[in-house]
Design an enzyme around this catalytic site. Structure first.
Site, short mmCIF file in Angstrom:
data_model
loop_
_atom_site.label_atom_id
_atom_site.label_comp_id
_atom_site.label_asym_id
_atom_site.label_seq_id
_atom_site.Cartn_x
_atom_site.Cartn_y
_atom_site.Cartn_z
N ASP A 14 0.83 -1.21 0.00
CA ASP A 14 0.00 0.00 0.00
C ASP A 14 0.87 1.26 0.00
OD1 ASP A 14 -2.34 1.80 0.75
OD2 ASP A 14 -3.25 -0.19 0.84
N SER A 64 -6.76 4.07 -1.50
CA SER A 64 -6.82 2.63 -1.20
C SER A 64 -8.17 2.02 -1.52
CB SER A 64 -6.49 2.39 0.28
OG SER A 64 -5.22 2.93 0.57
#
EC number: 5.4.2.12
Length: 515
Positions: A14, A64
């Site tokens: 991420d 995200s």
């Protein structure tokens, strides 16, 4: 054992974007021997993770939620931000039946209209243009008490950038001759997602009772006082905005409350605090029986309040397609990104599919992750390696949150440590995949840690970037990489590597062609 499965593992780093320049680049400047060798020796490509390529407005940085929805859907999914922009531009927003009914109800009963949300142009959890449209809608329909409760950003925007937004809304209320900014508070309190109820309680008391540690005559003065105390936007302590002679803006029975965040994960906790009869996160001093509570989008299927823009359902996402073909799958991450590899990756479906297991590793309980940049990666890697070697799973999807969560702190040295930690984890994952004769894809959902300072302002760069992300293949097939891909090409790529049919709903294309 012939039934032992050789898994295909998707590892999502991420916030791990690709940027050539070394300046303020925590990824390039970290010692990453493992990723360096993989990039040099393995089939790889760069893929787009922002803007129109993921269903966001042109130039909008990725995030995200959006990243994982696209990763799992195998097609570009038009995001709430884009959808709402379009609704406002074309005028449909102003006739939305849920919003108009809630405002009309308050007007009819002489009650207040409270609007709360992240007052930011970040476009990740909300957009201030949508909040502005809501203020205008309420005023046009005759609401006379309009109270804006502003959550301040500084995370998807520069750390001290709220003043222009507050000035814009102050001017709008002056122009309308009606309504005002009633409170300001940092998102750290109002938008927690890790069950830190002590933070949420401060926001809840501010909103329901007009009770806060600080008071100011106007929002800009309140913000400047917070800056003088050393608080950036994200951490602004609860501040009641009320000039002498103004009525207080506490929430009362019969009032309307409209929550203008469109992203679910950081909207859920505070919403449940308002609406759940059995709420037990803390003792609520005041429970308000609203005339209407409206969530802009659906924050969770079990939150039973009206929703202005219910989700458009996605069929044949990657997880659902695996279920239909009797494949087993595992989703694994830390608390911070668990919703992303489950709910968002499954296209907004909360329940696991048949054959889908989930492992949640608790994120460390620290105030900010620069204090523990490795987060819970050791435990996550241990569980992941064990699952790879178990022979149980056809597919494993894992998210390492470090690059993003530490990148958001703006602490460059901590971000370097986070990236170096990840390199060590990847080494173990690669070894496990090779031992299981499986396949591994390493990618990211968006950038962050590769840009730790804003060259324009000189401030720490705490937000995501619009840069491409890496995609690397490690495995038992000879493959050739295709250029020009995007996140929605990953699911078709995985199906093609598994020699499975790609459903017609998936319009993405495989990025590794088996030679």
């Amino acid at each position: 054992m012939s039934s032992t499965k050789k898994p295909l593992v998707l590892t999502i780093l991420d916030g791990y974007g690709h940027r050539e320049e070394q300046q303020d680049n925590a990824i390039l400047n970290a010692k990453t021997p493992v990723m360096d060798v993989l990039w040099q020796q393995q089939p790889h490509t760069l893929i787009a993770a922002s803007g129109l390529d993921v269903g966001l407005p042109d130039g909008q940085m990725g995030n995200s939620e959006v990243g994982h929805v696209n990763l799992g859907a195998g097609r570009i999914v038009y995001q709430d931000l884009t959808r709402l922009d379009k609704e406002i531009k074309e005028g449909d927003f102003f006739t939305n039946p849920t919003l108009t009914a809630a405002v009309d109800n308050a007007v009819k009963t002489g009650k207040a209209v409270h609007i709360m949300g992240l007052l930011s142009a970040g476009g990740v959890h909300s957009h201030e243009d949508h909040i502005m449209a809501m203020v205008e809608l309420a005023a046009k329909r005759g609401a006379t008490a309009i109270y804006l409760h502003a959550f301040l950003d500084g995370r998807d925007t520069p750390p001290r950038s709220a003043e222009s937004s507050l000035k814009r809304f102050t001017a709008k209320f002056a122009e309308l001759g009606n309504g005002r900014i009633a409170s300001i508070i940092g998102r750290y309190y109002a938008m927690d997602r890790d069950n830190r109820w002590d933070r949420v309680q401060l926001a809840y008391d501010l909103l329901t009772q007009a009770k806060g540690e600080f008071t100011a005559d106007n929002a800009v003065a309140g913000l400047q006082a917070a800056y003088a105390r050393g608080e950036n936007d994200e951490f602004v302590k609860p501040t009641v905005i009320q000039a002498t002679g103004e009525a207080d803006a506490a929430m009362n029975e019969g009032d309307t409350l409209i929550f203008m965040n469109f992203r679910a994960d950081r909207a859920r906790q505070i919403t449940r605090t308002f609406v759940n009869a059995d709420f037990d996160g803390f003792k609520r001093d005041k429970v308000v029986n609203f005339g209407d509570f409206i969530m802009l989008t659906e924050y969770a299927a079990d939150i039973k309040v009206a929703c202005a823009y219910p989700p458009a359902s996605l069929t044949n996402t990657f997880g659902e397609w695996l279920m239909k073909h009797d494949k087993t799958q595992l989703r694994i991450s830390e608390t911070e990104k668990y919703a992303h590899v489950t709910f968002f990756y499954n296209g907004g479906v909360e329940e696991p599919f048949k054959g889908e297991d989930r492992i949640l590793i608790n994120s460390p309980k620290v105030a900010t992750y620069d204090l523990q940049p490795e987060m819970s990666s050791a435990e996550l890697t241990e569980k992941l390696v064990s699952a790879i070697g178990s022979g149980k799973y056809d597919v494993i999807i894992c998210n390492y949150p470090n690059g993003d969560m530490v990148g958001h702190t703006g602490d460059y040295d901590a971000a370097v440590k986070a990236v170096e930690t990840l390199d060590n984890c990847i080494e173990q994952v690669v070894a496990a995949v090779k031992a299981a004769d499986g396949q591994l894809l390493i990618t990211a959902d968006h950038g962050n840690a590769e840009q730790m300072r804003d060259p324009a302002t000189g401030q720490a760069h705490t937000a995501h970037t619009s840069l491409p992300v890496p995609l690397i293949y490690v495995g038992n097939k000879a493959v050739k990489a295709v250029e020009g891909g995007k996140l929605s090409d990953i699911a078709p790529t995985m199906l093609s590597l598994m020699e499975m049919e790609i459903p017609q709903e998936m319009t993405g294309k495989p990025l590794f062609i088996v030679e």
